[in-house]
Design a protein around this motif. Structure first.
Motif, PDB file in Angstrom:
ATOM      1  N   VAL A   1       0.895  -1.099   0.087  1.00 36.23           N
ATOM      2  CA  VAL A   1       0.180  -0.087   0.328  1.00 36.23           C
ATOM      3  C   VAL A   1       0.486   1.166   0.463  1.00 36.23           C
ATOM      4  O   VAL A   1       0.644   2.216  -0.823  1.00 36.23           O
TER       5      VAL A   1
ATOM      6  N   LEU B   1      -2.998  -9.599   5.173  1.00 39.41           N
ATOM      7  CA  LEU B   1      -2.853  -8.830   4.487  1.00 39.41           C
ATOM      8  C   LEU B   1      -3.748  -8.756   3.302  1.00 39.41           C
ATOM      9  O   LEU B   1      -4.045  -7.900   1.781  1.00 39.41           O
TER      10      LEU B   1
ATOM     11  N   ASP C   1      -6.254  -9.156   1.277  1.00 40.57           N
ATOM     12  CA  ASP C   1      -7.384  -8.852   0.589  1.00 40.57           C
ATOM     13  C   ASP C   1      -7.295  -7.196   0.885  1.00 40.57           C
ATOM     14  O   ASP C   1      -7.806  -6.177  -0.581  1.00 40.57           O
ATOM     15  N   THR C   2      -6.326  -7.121   2.139  1.00 40.66           N
ATOM     16  CA  THR C   2      -6.249  -5.268   1.686  1.00 40.66           C
ATOM     17  C   THR C   2      -5.590  -4.519   0.688  1.00 40.66           C
ATOM     18  O   THR C   2      -5.564  -3.883  -0.315  1.00 40.66           O
ATOM     19  N   HIS C   3      -4.702  -5.842   0.088  1.00 39.73           N
ATOM     20  CA  HIS C   3      -3.126  -5.515  -0.756  1.00 39.73           C
ATOM     21  C   HIS C   3      -4.278  -5.421  -1.983  1.00 39.73           C
ATOM     22  O   HIS C   3      -4.159  -5.278  -3.039  1.00 39.73           O
TER      23      HIS C   3
ATOM     24  N   ALA D   1      -7.070  -4.973  -2.664  1.00 40.97           N
ATOM     25  CA  ALA D   1      -8.296  -3.824  -3.252  1.00 40.97           C
ATOM     26  C   ALA D   1      -7.331  -2.789  -3.094  1.00 40.97           C
ATOM     27  O   ALA D   1      -8.107  -2.022  -4.549  1.00 40.97           O
ATOM     28  N   ALA D   2      -6.402  -2.350  -2.828  1.00 38.81           N
ATOM     29  CA  ALA D   2      -5.248  -1.031  -2.670  1.00 38.81           C
ATOM     30  C   ALA D   2      -4.583  -1.306  -3.793  1.00 38.81           C
ATOM     31  O   ALA D   2      -4.617  -0.604  -4.420  1.00 38.81           O
TER      32      ALA D   2
END
Length: 381
Positions: free
Chosen positions: A151, A213, A215-217, A219-220
């Motif tokens: 991110v 991390l 899913d967050t990565h 989407a980012a």
């Protein structure tokens, strides 16, 4: 002052046919294409060699090979970029999307791989602006989902960088490219000299990273690609469900699907499939995944990438010609098709008004021999 080049007595590879004729470039563009030979003074006699568009490479790790020619060796970046640039020119590649990893592991010295993307991109862009590069360079950000800093690293880029491609890379073991854990163990231990015990710890560390991390990565990275205005690519899709998710995210290119199931799903969804030319040249995948030839024979291969061997790109296209019996179609996988899927409308085909990015080659048996390369009408190799 007008710069003109006349190339005659060539087998000119047009979008749907090969003709014996003459091609004229003027001030960096294709000015004329005519059947038959020319007697214009100063014309270059191509002696029946093939003349096709300059090759377009969307995904290559070749720059990283020049950056780290040996384990733990960090070669000066500008020298590495120049060597990479000249090597690609010598293989007929006139446009490249340099694949640069974003996302690093910094918390553990035993597993560390450091950040370099912003610095490398700056150096490529500076050298491009200075006019010292022979071919056309663009940026491809390889977003490493299973990392710690994705991110933050992607936030360092913006629309002004004109990022061409963002690819979603999840190298967590046990899925995608490395569904076979034994293959992953062989790869990691062979490349890094890791012990069996060390591998088990590393595998578990990656599992934890992906769970915390992933899913967050992902989407980012998807959001960043939209912010940049970049083409979004998936990587190593294995199942139809993964392809459906890629399609929902806005993916338009699938790099190296690992199964026929995934390639079929890409075809249904209108996602272009990229396969590795080394896979085609070697006769199979070094990771034990689907063979590029199988996808070509099933009409599921749209674009070739040289991946880790630049010279494989043209050789792979000639193998496709043997499979399909259609040279214009085969060469389109390394010229027109990649150009179309990344929005480069000014190149990729021999037609009047396009950039004079050209490749002259002959064949020695089944192998291509690059004779000359021009970028915007200027001799590059």
């Amino acid at each position: 002052m007008t710069q003109e080049t006349v190339l005659t007595n060539a087998r000119i590879v047009l979008p749907t046919e090969v003709v014996r004729g003459t091609l004229v470039t003027r001030d960096g563009r294709i000015a004329d294409i005519a059947h038959g030979a020319s007697a214009v003074p100063g014309a270059t006699d191509c002696a029946g060699d093939y003349l096709c568009p300059g090759l377009i490479e969307l995904h290559t790790d070749n720059l990283e090979r020049h950056m780290a020619p040996r384990p733990k060796v960090d070669w000066p970046h500008r020298t590495a970029i120049l060597a990479h640039d000249r090597e690609l020119a010598g293989t007929g590649i006139t446009t490249v999307f340099d694949a640069i990893r974003v996302g690093s592991i910094i918390s553990d010295s035993n597993r560390r791989y450091g950040k370099y993307a912003r610095q490398m991109a700056d150096e490529i862009l500076e050298m491009r602006e200075a006019g010292v590069l022979k071919i056309s360079h663009h940026i491809h950000l390889r977003a490493e989902i299973c990392s710690e800093t994705l991110v933050e690293e992607m936030a360092e880029f913006g629309p002004a960088d004109k990022i061409g491609i963002v690819s979603l890379m999840d190298h967590t073991p046990g899925q995608r490219q490395f569904r076979d854990l034994d293959k992953f163990r062989d790869y990691v231990c062979g490349k890094h000299g890791m012990s069996a015990e060390g591998f088990d710890d590393y595998r578990d560390f990656l599992y934890g990273l992906q769970a915390r991390l992933g899913d967050t990565h992902e989407a980012a990275a998807v959001a960043a690609a939209r912010r940049y205005g970049a083409t979004l690519a998936s990587h190593d899709d294995t199942t139809a469900a993964q392809v459906d998710k890629s399609h929902a995210q806005g993916v338009s290119i699938a790099e190296f699907p690992t199964t026929v199931e995934a390639a079929d799903a890409c075809h249904r969804q209108g996602i272009a499939t990229i396969m590795g030319a080394p896979n085609l040249v070697r006769g199979g995948s070094h990771s034990g995944n689907v063979a590029a030839r199988e996808l070509a024979e099933g009409d599921r291969l749209d674009i070739l990438s040289s991946d880790y061997v630049p010279a494989a790109l043209l050789q792979g296209a000639l193998i496709l010609n043997e499979i399909w019996g259609d040279l214009p179609r085969a060469l389109a996988t390394i010229t027109a098709n990649p150009a179309q899927h990344v929005g480069l409308e000014d190149r990729g085909a021999l037609s009047i008004g396009k950039r004079a990015d050209l490749l002259r080659f002959a064949t020695l048996g089944h192998h291509p021999v690059v004779k000359s390369v021009w970028v915007q009408g200027v001799r590059a190799s």
